[in-house]
Scaffold this motif. Structure first.
Motif, PDB file in Angstrom:
ATOM      1  N   ALA A  84      78.076  68.855  29.631  1.00 17.86           N
ATOM      2  CA  ALA A  84      77.942  69.390  30.997  1.00 17.86           C
ATOM      3  C   ALA A  84      78.151  70.903  30.989  1.00 17.86           C
ATOM      4  O   ALA A  84      77.463  71.632  31.714  1.00 17.86           O
ATOM      5  CB  ALA A  84      78.928  68.709  31.931  1.00 17.86           C
ATOM      6  N   SER A  85      79.091  71.383  30.166  1.00 15.17           N
ATOM      7  CA  SER A  85      79.322  72.838  30.131  1.00 15.17           C
ATOM      8  C   SER A  85      78.059  73.547  29.652  1.00 15.17           C
ATOM      9  O   SER A  85      77.675  74.596  30.184  1.00 15.17           O
ATOM     10  CB  SER A  85      80.535  73.196  29.265  1.00 15.17           C
ATOM     11  OG  SER A  85      80.282  73.004  27.898  1.00 15.17           O
ATOM     12  N   LYS A  86      77.402  72.981  28.666  1.00 13.89           N
ATOM     13  CA  LYS A  86      76.152  73.567  28.172  1.00 13.89           C
ATOM     14  C   LYS A  86      75.087  73.567  29.264  1.00 13.89           C
ATOM     15  O   LYS A  86      74.399  74.569  29.484  1.00 13.89           O
ATOM     16  CB  LYS A  86      75.674  72.756  26.961  1.00 13.89           C
ATOM     17  CG  LYS A  86      74.340  73.177  26.410  1.00 13.89           C
ATOM     18  CD  LYS A  86      73.684  72.074  25.624  1.00 13.89           C
ATOM     19  CE  LYS A  86      72.179  72.157  25.758  1.00 13.89           C
ATOM     20  NZ  LYS A  86      71.470  71.121  25.028  1.00 13.89           N
ATOM     21  N   LYS A  87      74.963  72.433  29.966  1.00 20.01           N
ATOM     22  CA  LYS A  87      73.936  72.330  31.017  1.00 20.01           C
ATOM     23  C   LYS A  87      74.210  73.314  32.153  1.00 20.01           C
ATOM     24  O   LYS A  87      73.290  73.941  32.684  1.00 20.01           O
ATOM     25  CB  LYS A  87      73.903  70.902  31.586  1.00 20.01           C
ATOM     26  CG  LYS A  87      73.239  69.925  30.658  1.00 20.01           C
ATOM     27  CD  LYS A  87      73.200  68.532  31.273  1.00 20.01           C
ATOM     28  CE  LYS A  87      72.669  67.526  30.262  1.00 20.01           C
ATOM     29  NZ  LYS A  87      73.055  66.149  30.582  1.00 20.01           N
ATOM     30  N   ILE A  88      75.469  73.440  32.546  1.00 22.56           N
ATOM     31  CA  ILE A  88      75.798  74.336  33.659  1.00 22.56           C
ATOM     32  C   ILE A  88      75.549  75.791  33.254  1.00 22.56           C
ATOM     33  O   ILE A  88      75.040  76.582  34.046  1.00 22.56           O
ATOM     34  CB  ILE A  88      77.251  74.111  34.127  1.00 22.56           C
ATOM     35  CG1 ILE A  88      77.402  72.699  34.688  1.00 22.56           C
ATOM     36  CG2 ILE A  88      77.651  75.156  35.155  1.00 22.56           C
ATOM     37  CD1 ILE A  88      78.851  72.233  34.839  1.00 22.56           C
ATOM     38  N   ALA A  89      75.884  76.128  32.009  1.00 27.29           N
ATOM     39  CA  ALA A  89      75.606  77.493  31.532  1.00 27.29           C
ATOM     40  C   ALA A  89      74.106  77.780  31.602  1.00 27.29           C
ATOM     41  O   ALA A  89      73.685  78.876  32.000  1.00 27.29           O
ATOM     42  CB  ALA A  89      76.137  77.673  30.113  1.00 27.29           C
ATOM     43  N   GLU A  90      73.296  76.786  31.270  1.00 31.64           N
ATOM     44  CA  GLU A  90      71.833  76.949  31.382  1.00 31.64           C
ATOM     45  C   GLU A  90      71.425  77.136  32.834  1.00 31.64           C
ATOM     46  O   GLU A  90      70.664  78.043  33.180  1.00 31.64           O
ATOM     47  CB  GLU A  90      71.117  75.717  30.810  1.00 31.64           C
ATOM     48  CG  GLU A  90      71.017  75.712  29.296  1.00 31.64           C
ATOM     49  CD  GLU A  90      70.515  74.367  28.766  1.00 31.64           C
ATOM     50  OE1 GLU A  90      70.516  74.217  27.535  1.00 31.64           O
ATOM     51  OE2 GLU A  90      70.153  73.481  29.568  1.00 31.64           O
TER      52      GLU A  90
END
Ligand code: AMP
Ligand code: ZN
Length: 114
Positions: free
Chosen positions: A67-73
């Motif tokens: 989720a952290s990766k997706k939100i950063a995107e």
């Protein structure tokens, strides 16, 4: 857990600014941001600290990091970079005892952390 701030946010009993949600996790803006973007990502199940993790939590914890990766995107700072942090207990300065991943972005971080 009945008396947990983040369980209450998950249940909508305390308002929050939700930025992302799926079956496993909920992410919302930190009320006291220490970076231009400061998001907390929590598992929907109550786990108090990193010390309470069991093998069964492997998928949930993987979902937090994904989720952290997706939100950063979504927020557009993946390539610039960002920081993710889990605080644990007193020396880690944990204040809310429902595991959460801090996602900090949109500024240059320092190292070592304070
Ligand atoms: P920690 O110190 O790692 O336990 O982080 C807890 C975080 O929760 C802190 O950054 C607080 O600013 C944040 N926080 C506390 N209450 C709320 C709230 N009602 N909504 C959003 N964030 C909160
Ligand atoms: Zn909780």
């Amino acid at each position: 857990m009945t008396d947990c701030l983040f369980c209450k946010i998950r249940d909508g009993e305390i308002p929050s600014e939700i930025v992302y949600e799926n079956e496993h996790v909920l992410a919302f803006n930190d009320i006291n941001p220490v970076a231009p973007v400061h998001i907390l990502i929590i598992p929907k199940i109550h786990i108090s600290t990193l010390n309470d993790l069991e093998k069964d939590h492997t998928q949930t914890m993987g979902e937090l990091i994904l989720a952290s990766k997706k939100i950063a995107e979504l927020k557009g700072f993946s390539e610039d970079g960002y920081r993710t942090v889990f605080n644990c207990n007193e020396n880690g300065q944990q204040t809310v005892f429902h595991i959460h991943l801090h996602l900090l972005g949109e500024r240059l971080m320092s190292w070592p952390p304070g």
